[in-house]
Design an enzyme around this catalytic site. Structure first.
Site, short mmCIF file in Angstrom:
data_model
loop_
_atom_site.label_atom_id
_atom_site.label_comp_id
_atom_site.label_asym_id
_atom_site.label_seq_id
_atom_site.Cartn_x
_atom_site.Cartn_y
_atom_site.Cartn_z
N SER A 112 83.91 33.74 124.80
CA SER A 112 84.72 34.93 124.56
C SER A 112 84.12 35.61 123.33
CB SER A 112 86.17 34.53 124.26
OG SER A 112 86.86 35.57 123.59
N TYR A 157 91.66 29.01 119.19
CA TYR A 157 90.86 29.63 120.26
C TYR A 157 89.47 30.00 119.74
CZ TYR A 157 89.90 32.73 124.29
OH TYR A 157 89.37 33.34 125.42
#
Ligand SMILES: NC(=O)c1ccc[n+]([C@@H]2O[C@H](COP(=O)([O-])OP(=O)(O)OC[C@H]3O[C@@H](n4cnc5c(N)ncnc54)[C@H](OP(=O)(O)O)[C@@H]3O)[C@@H](O)[C@H]2O)c1
Length: 262
Positions: free
Chosen positions: A152, A166
């Protein structure tokens, strides 16, 4: 002589798509199937994996549903053995399990351990265990292979919104992409990652339903729109095929130009 477009063909190749029942994973599975690969669709929920596999078979692709929890190493070994039993070889693994960032937003200085573990397991452990199992089979098969991780933009960009676990997990995936590329090059196995920004999927649907939030995101993206799962497909075909034979250890951001502005 081979036509240049044939570099992207995957006839006779076998791919495992971990998270192949998900929004991004299923788009990737279908693209690899259209390019000629036989594809194992992996996820915990049997009905969801079977639904994607059945849809692929209807279009003429070979596909197998494998219900497995890839946090569990025994399940990962079974995922590989069921694939080998069905298709006889394993050439490609795509790691498309993860997410949950918006469900675990906490200030960095008091990030709860239980949520840290949950998000790291969901994004990092689910990449490590299946890759280890698949790469052992690729090494044994002696035909090289392809590993594609879904990272990501959060693996490389900070954000003041409580994303510690994350970003740590995705940053670790970026580091492992380079480490695995270095270690497994001697087997002819390439390892790359793609790093999308928001992709219009059920995981982020609630966020994107907020017009103010969506307008802020779109405003930051030079190409002025939210990504679609189809925007990822070209890179997947590149990184999983012979077209990328000399490309390894790379992390390609697919973000409409977002990171170019940082
Ligand atoms: N969507 C975005 O905006 C976006 C942006 C950047 C990066 N990404 C990344 O792209 C990847 C895919 O995202 P997505 O939106 O497609 O997610 P998704 O739709 O939720 O799909 C995830 C898939 O993984 C499976 N899964 C979850 N845990 C598993 C486990 N332990 N073992 C086996 N399968 C498991 C799920 O099926 P079961 O629940 O049935 O197991 C599901 O099919 C993630 O790594 C995410 O971080 C997404």
């Amino acid at each position: 002589m081979t036509a240049h477009s044939d570099l992207f063909r995957l006839d006779d190749r076998v791919a495992v798509i971990v998270g192949g029942s998900g929004a991004i994973g299923s788009a990737m599975a279908e693209a690899l199937g259209e390019a000629g690969a036989a594809v194992s669709i992996v996820g915990r929920t049997a009905e969801r994996t079977e639904a994607v596999a059945a849809r692929m078979r209807e279009t003429g692709a070979e596909s197998l549903a494998v219900a497995a929890d890839v946090n569990n190493q025994v399940d990962c070994e079974r995922m590989v053995s069921e694939t080998l039993d069905k298709f006889g070889r394993l050439d490609i693994i795509v790691n498309a399990v993860g997410g949950g960032a918006g469900t675990a937003l906490f200030a960095a200085e008091q990030y709860p351990t239980s949520e840290w573990d949950r998000i790291v397991d969901l994004n990092l452990t689910t990449t490590v265990h299946p890759t280890q199992a698949a790469v052992k089979a690729m090494i044994t098969g002696k035909r090289g292979g392809r590993v594609l991780n879904i990272s990501s933009v959060r693996g490389q960009l900070g954000i003041d919104a409580g994303y510690s676990a994350y970003v740590a997990a995705k940053g670790a995936i970026n580091a492992l992409t380079r480490q695995w590329a270095t270690e497994w090059a001697k087997y002819g196995i390439t390892v790359n990652a793609i790093s999308p920004t928001f992709v219009d999927t059920p995981q982020v649907a609630t966020l994107l339903q907020d017009p103010v939030f969506k307008a802020k995101i779109v405003d930051r993206i030079p190409l002025k729109r939210i990504g679609l799962t189809q925007d990822l497909v070209g890179a997947v075909l590149l990184f999983c095929s012979d077209a990328s034979s000399f490309i390894t250890g790379q992390i390609l951001t697919i973000d409409g130009g977002l990171t170019a502005t940082q």
